[in-house]
Design a protein around this motif. Sequence first.
Motif, PDB file in Angstrom:
ATOM      1  N   THR A 163      48.386  32.853  52.226  1.00 37.23           N
ATOM      2  CA  THR A 163      47.126  33.472  51.988  1.00 37.23           C
ATOM      3  C   THR A 163      46.478  34.168  52.910  1.00 37.23           C
ATOM      4  O   THR A 163      46.294  33.366  54.025  1.00 37.23           O
ATOM      5  CB  THR A 163      46.257  32.859  50.930  1.00 37.23           C
ATOM      6  N   ASP A 165      43.169  35.450  52.596  1.00 35.44           N
ATOM      7  CA  ASP A 165      41.945  35.361  52.175  1.00 35.44           C
ATOM      8  C   ASP A 165      41.888  33.955  51.231  1.00 35.44           C
ATOM      9  O   ASP A 165      42.092  33.179  51.810  1.00 35.44           O
ATOM     10  CB  ASP A 165      41.549  36.690  51.627  1.00 35.44           C
ATOM     11  N   ASP A 166      41.565  34.374  50.036  1.00 32.56           N
ATOM     12  CA  ASP A 166      41.420  33.253  49.192  1.00 32.56           C
ATOM     13  C   ASP A 166      42.903  32.721  48.660  1.00 32.56           C
ATOM     14  O   ASP A 166      43.692  33.422  48.705  1.00 32.56           O
ATOM     15  CB  ASP A 166      40.830  33.892  47.921  1.00 32.56           C
ATOM     16  N   GLU A 170      41.471  28.839  44.834  1.00 30.69           N
ATOM     17  CA  GLU A 170      40.061  29.556  44.960  1.00 30.69           C
ATOM     18  C   GLU A 170      39.852  30.467  43.782  1.00 30.69           C
ATOM     19  O   GLU A 170      38.703  30.821  43.551  1.00 30.69           O
ATOM     20  CB  GLU A 170      39.852  30.052  46.206  1.00 30.69           C
ATOM     21  N   ALA A 171      40.769  31.396  43.778  1.00 30.51           N
ATOM     22  CA  ALA A 171      40.940  32.497  42.753  1.00 30.51           C
ATOM     23  C   ALA A 171      40.678  32.069  41.470  1.00 30.51           C
ATOM     24  O   ALA A 171      39.850  32.609  40.411  1.00 30.51           O
ATOM     25  CB  ALA A 171      42.298  33.121  42.766  1.00 30.51           C
ATOM     26  N   LYS A 174      36.766  30.561  41.594  1.00 30.54           N
ATOM     27  CA  LYS A 174      35.781  31.704  41.680  1.00 30.54           C
ATOM     28  C   LYS A 174      35.702  32.444  40.394  1.00 30.54           C
ATOM     29  O   LYS A 174      34.617  32.854  39.883  1.00 30.54           O
ATOM     30  CB  LYS A 174      36.026  32.320  42.865  1.00 30.54           C
ATOM     31  N   SER A 216      47.205  37.327  48.809  1.00 31.12           N
ATOM     32  CA  SER A 216      46.003  37.856  48.773  1.00 31.12           C
ATOM     33  C   SER A 216      45.549  37.778  47.423  1.00 31.12           C
ATOM     34  O   SER A 216      46.031  38.317  46.650  1.00 31.12           O
ATOM     35  CB  SER A 216      45.679  39.189  49.364  1.00 31.12           C
ATOM     36  N   ALA A 218      41.645  38.229  47.187  1.00 35.72           N
ATOM     37  CA  ALA A 218      40.144  38.310  47.058  1.00 35.72           C
ATOM     38  C   ALA A 218      40.186  39.492  46.194  1.00 35.72           C
ATOM     39  O   ALA A 218      39.165  39.761  45.718  1.00 35.72           O
ATOM     40  CB  ALA A 218      39.932  38.672  48.611  1.00 35.72           C
ATOM     41  N   LYS A 221      39.852  38.670  42.583  1.00 34.60           N
ATOM     42  CA  LYS A 221      38.469  38.209  42.282  1.00 34.60           C
ATOM     43  C   LYS A 221      37.396  39.151  41.996  1.00 34.60           C
ATOM     44  O   LYS A 221      36.585  39.194  41.013  1.00 34.60           O
ATOM     45  CB  LYS A 221      37.998  37.429  43.258  1.00 34.60           C
TER      46      LYS A 221
END
Length: 349
Positions: A163, A165-166, A170-171, A174, A216, A218, A221
């Motif tokens: 990844t 980013d997140d 995390e996805a 969040k 990716s 982010a 999200k």
Amino acid sequence: MSTLVLGIESSCDETGVALVRTREHGVPELLAHALHTQVAMHADYGGVVPELASRDHIRRVIPLANHVLAQAGQALAAIDVIAYTRGPGLAGALLVGAGVACALGAALGKPVLGVHHLEGHLLSPFLSADPPEFPFVALLVSGGHTQLMRVDGVGRYQLLGETIDDAAGEAFDKSAKLLGLGYPGGPALARLAEFGDDTAYKLPRPLLHSGNLDFSFAGLKTAVLTQAKKFEGAPCEQMRADLAASTQAAIVEVLVKKSLAALKATGLKRLVVAGGVGANARLRAALNAACAQRGVRVHYPELHLCTDNGAMIALAAAMRVQAGIEAPNTDYAFDVKPRWPLDMLPLAA
């Protein structure tokens, strides 16, 4: 000659202790393990509080070790090697496990070995009823990591994609928070998704057609945030369930498509899925169906070993010692590595 390995995991919000015995032939055997999760303690804060996590590890690790020894019918003096999570993870939490392991090693005159947390996850399916065989493609999916790796043996790892980013976990977490769900968010979102329509919202699948094996999440999200804002004032439970289902479907599709691409790129016919997100039922069903169509075998850890646990740490240490990659040591001065890329490990030749 067998070796008895005590493993201690304390990288985040679970305290795990386990005993593994090496065998002359085959995968080491799990004799006993115990786990304490701090989920209830952190729930009021909506996430892990590092200082509280560290203090709780201090309270739990010795009683858990005593419990595991009793469960396995082993004396403390019978331990040959003490393994602990050296990183990555929360610095304070890691220090608890490292300190206890090295102090115990010094008191008993036994060698110790610091283990990479992700290698523990990577090898954890070898403790399952259907262990894999090398080589394979590994999908590591957890709260902090999403990676695809080619694995040719213990200590023989090639990063294929990760990844930018997140992470997938995390996805999930969040997005769950945006939907007003409790902690931990991933399982809560998955439960709500069972009542929703996964086609209700058209959410992005970032990097799905990028031509590489990176991830990716982010942007996903952000899209969930945009939709969730529309619920303000008059949230409809069905709308929330639909958004949860659509979010899960987006994450799962990306993980499945990228995993299939990695299998195609390597020409391998075996996939290992490890890490907490690997317990997600929708992900397992989608991977099983897609891989069955392509003649690919899929392997998972047992459900109770998907999250952080001491068994995977003891196993990783035992397998590294068996493979002759790394010897435990009696230098009881220790450090921890909160940030520790897997490719920085001592690897096999």
